[in-house]
Design an enzyme around this catalytic site. Structure first.
Site, PDB file in Angstrom:
ATOM      1  N   LYS A  18      39.174  39.878  54.646  1.00 33.18           N
ATOM      2  CA  LYS A  18      39.205  39.172  53.348  1.00 33.18           C
ATOM      3  C   LYS A  18      40.605  39.132  52.763  1.00 33.18           C
ATOM      4  O   LYS A  18      41.052  38.100  52.304  1.00 33.18           O
ATOM      5  CB  LYS A  18      38.379  39.904  52.276  1.00 33.18           C
ATOM      6  CG  LYS A  18      36.964  40.109  52.486  1.00 33.18           C
ATOM      7  CD  LYS A  18      36.321  40.702  51.234  1.00 33.18           C
ATOM      8  CE  LYS A  18      36.743  42.102  50.863  1.00 33.18           C
ATOM      9  NZ  LYS A  18      36.456  43.169  51.784  1.00 33.18           N
ATOM     10  N   ARG A  90      31.939  42.243  43.412  1.00 38.24           N
ATOM     11  CA  ARG A  90      31.256  42.994  44.466  1.00 38.24           C
ATOM     12  C   ARG A  90      29.813  43.325  44.081  1.00 38.24           C
ATOM     13  O   ARG A  90      29.093  43.905  44.883  1.00 38.24           O
ATOM     14  CB  ARG A  90      31.993  44.306  44.707  1.00 38.24           C
ATOM     15  CG  ARG A  90      32.931  44.256  45.921  1.00 38.24           C
ATOM     16  CD  ARG A  90      33.714  45.529  45.915  1.00 38.24           C
ATOM     17  NE  ARG A  90      34.171  45.994  47.171  1.00 38.24           N
ATOM     18  CZ  ARG A  90      35.436  45.932  47.573  1.00 38.24           C
ATOM     19  NH1 ARG A  90      36.333  45.307  46.851  1.00 38.24           N
ATOM     20  NH2 ARG A  90      35.792  46.485  48.706  1.00 38.24           N
ATOM     21  N   ARG A 129      43.512  50.532  61.344  1.00 38.46           N
ATOM     22  CA  ARG A 129      44.375  49.914  60.323  1.00 38.46           C
ATOM     23  C   ARG A 129      45.367  50.948  59.784  1.00 38.46           C
ATOM     24  O   ARG A 129      45.022  52.095  59.545  1.00 38.46           O
ATOM     25  CB  ARG A 129      43.492  49.400  59.171  1.00 38.46           C
ATOM     26  CG  ARG A 129      44.295  48.831  58.008  1.00 38.46           C
ATOM     27  CD  ARG A 129      43.483  47.901  57.169  1.00 38.46           C
ATOM     28  NE  ARG A 129      42.517  48.580  56.302  1.00 38.46           N
ATOM     29  CZ  ARG A 129      41.703  47.919  55.479  1.00 38.46           C
ATOM     30  NH1 ARG A 129      41.724  46.605  55.416  1.00 38.46           N
ATOM     31  NH2 ARG A 129      40.853  48.586  54.729  1.00 38.46           N
ATOM     32  N   ARG A 162      44.828  54.588  55.131  1.00 39.08           N
ATOM     33  CA  ARG A 162      44.186  54.695  53.813  1.00 39.08           C
ATOM     34  C   ARG A 162      43.140  55.799  53.893  1.00 39.08           C
ATOM     35  O   ARG A 162      42.425  55.896  54.878  1.00 39.08           O
ATOM     36  CB  ARG A 162      43.473  53.369  53.478  1.00 39.08           C
ATOM     37  CG  ARG A 162      44.360  52.367  52.780  1.00 39.08           C
ATOM     38  CD  ARG A 162      43.716  51.022  52.648  1.00 39.08           C
ATOM     39  NE  ARG A 162      42.389  51.013  52.043  1.00 39.08           N
ATOM     40  CZ  ARG A 162      41.703  49.895  51.748  1.00 39.08           C
ATOM     41  NH1 ARG A 162      42.252  48.716  51.995  1.00 39.08           N
ATOM     42  NH2 ARG A 162      40.500  49.947  51.219  1.00 39.08           N
ATOM     43  N   ARG A 173      31.274  52.890  52.840  1.00 40.64           N
ATOM     44  CA  ARG A 173      31.674  51.583  52.285  1.00 40.64           C
ATOM     45  C   ARG A 173      30.782  50.470  52.836  1.00 40.64           C
ATOM     46  O   ARG A 173      30.427  49.532  52.120  1.00 40.64           O
ATOM     47  CB  ARG A 173      33.151  51.297  52.594  1.00 40.64           C
ATOM     48  CG  ARG A 173      34.088  52.178  51.762  1.00 40.64           C
ATOM     49  CD  ARG A 173      35.499  52.199  52.317  1.00 40.64           C
ATOM     50  NE  ARG A 173      36.156  50.918  52.250  1.00 40.64           N
ATOM     51  CZ  ARG A 173      37.163  50.556  53.051  1.00 40.64           C
ATOM     52  NH1 ARG A 173      37.597  51.366  54.001  1.00 40.64           N
ATOM     53  NH2 ARG A 173      37.720  49.383  52.914  1.00 40.64           N
TER      54      ARG A 173
HETATM   55  P1  AMP Z   1      39.243  47.062  49.042  1.00 35.36           P
HETATM   56  O1  AMP Z   1      40.706  47.215  49.225  1.00 35.36           O
HETATM   57  O2  AMP Z   1      38.842  45.717  48.508  1.00 35.36           O
HETATM   58  O3  AMP Z   1      38.458  47.462  50.281  1.00 35.36           O
HETATM   59  O4  AMP Z   1      38.812  48.108  47.897  1.00 35.36           O
HETATM   60  C1  AMP Z   1      39.012  49.504  48.055  1.00 35.36           C
HETATM   61  C2  AMP Z   1      38.126  50.284  47.090  1.00 35.36           C
HETATM   62  O5  AMP Z   1      38.460  49.939  45.724  1.00 35.36           O
HETATM   63  C3  AMP Z   1      36.630  50.014  47.200  1.00 35.36           C
HETATM   64  O6  AMP Z   1      36.011  50.791  48.229  1.00 35.36           O
HETATM   65  C4  AMP Z   1      36.151  50.415  45.801  1.00 35.36           C
HETATM   66  O7  AMP Z   1      36.120  51.820  45.654  1.00 35.36           O
HETATM   67  C5  AMP Z   1      37.291  49.898  44.916  1.00 35.36           C
HETATM   68  N1  AMP Z   1      37.067  48.496  44.488  1.00 35.36           N
HETATM   69  C6  AMP Z   1      37.824  47.398  44.780  1.00 35.36           C
HETATM   70  N2  AMP Z   1      37.329  46.291  44.228  1.00 35.36           N
HETATM   71  C7  AMP Z   1      36.210  46.679  43.556  1.00 35.36           C
HETATM   72  C8  AMP Z   1      35.222  45.988  42.799  1.00 35.36           C
HETATM   73  N3  AMP Z   1      35.269  44.655  42.607  1.00 35.36           N
HETATM   74  N4  AMP Z   1      34.200  46.712  42.267  1.00 35.36           N
HETATM   75  C9  AMP Z   1      34.123  48.047  42.431  1.00 35.36           C
HETATM   76  N5  AMP Z   1      34.999  48.765  43.156  1.00 35.36           N
HETATM   77  C10 AMP Z   1      36.043  48.085  43.715  1.00 35.36           C
END
Ligand code: AMP
Length: 212
Positions: A18, A90, A129, A162, A173
């Site tokens: 994404k 989300r 990653r 990460r 996740r």
């Molecule tokens: P990502 O980089 O998009 O995979 O996001 C990493 C982490 O940030 C996720 O596993 C959540 O803990 C938090 N996070 C990011 N975007 C959201 C969202 N829209 N709603 C809730 N938690 C989020």
């Protein structure tokens, strides 16, 4: 009449690409790009009040509460020509909140791209990653290797994994994605375009580009 700006949303499981595709779309259209994951990681890195609150959710692979996320997105949604969202919304509540926010901003959701990738492929991608701790460039030890062993091509710093890309957190996740985020496919059913997210980033982007 004021022209409405377009909003594009990318939905998909963690590791579906994404972020990579959202960046490509924003560069192609010259739109602004917002990744809520990047915004949150920056807050954690800077140890802000918000960062300290969200850290505990992120480490576990859980979602940050909707009210906080909506405040963050409201603050970051400045209308330019258009916007590409990566990682937001989300949950259904976030999607409804976003609809409310957009009503007052002459911005309209144009398309929602759903990147579909098989679970074994996701685990393989995420566990290999690596990111640069400084410029946040994303590498993959299998498909997008840095020029020198685990060192950023730009900053020359040792790449890191990460915390939430460790296998047990990846599983959590994915569970959260299947329970909460997948419902959005139905919420956005009139705007969804399903894209096969397997293959290299350029091939995937070619499939998306046709709809831009
Ligand atoms: P990502 O980089 O998009 O995979 O996001 C990493 C982490 O940030 C996720 O596993 C959540 O803990 C938090 N996070 C990011 N975007 C959201 C969202 N829209 N709603 C809730 N938690 C989020």
């Amino acid at each position: 009449m004021v022209e409405e700006g377009k909003v594009f949303i990318l939905i998909g499981p963690p590791g579906s690409g994404k972020g990579t595709q959202a960046k490509k779309v924003s560069e192609f259209l010259n739109y602004s790009f917002i990744s809520t994951g990047d915004v949150l990681r920056e807050e954690v890195k800077k140890k802000t009040k918000l960062g300290n609150i969200v850290k505990k959710y992120m480490e576990k692979g859980a979602l940050v509460p909707d009210d906080l996320m909506l405040k963050i997105i409201k603050k970051n949604l400045k209308k330019k020509k258009g916007i590409v969202l990566d990682g937001f919304p989300r949950t259904i509540n976030q999607a409804k909140g976003l609809d409310e926010i957009l009503k007052n901003k002459s911005l309209k959701i144009d398309k929602v791209f759903y990147l579909k990738v098989k679970e074994e492929e996701i685990i393989k991608r995420l566990s290999s990653r690596r990111i640069c701790p400084k410029c946040q460039s994303v590498y993959n030890l299998i498909t997008k290797k840095p020029k020198n062993d685990e060192v950023c091509d730009i900053c020359n710093l040792k790449l890191i994994q990460r915390d939430d890309d460790k296998e047990e957190v990846i599983r959590k996740r994915l569970e959260v994605y299947n329970e909460e985020t997948k419902e959005l496919l139905n919420y956005y059913k009139d705007k969804i375009l399903e894209i096969n997210g397997e293959g290299n980033p350029e091939e995937v982007f070619e499939k998306i580009r046709k709809y831009l």
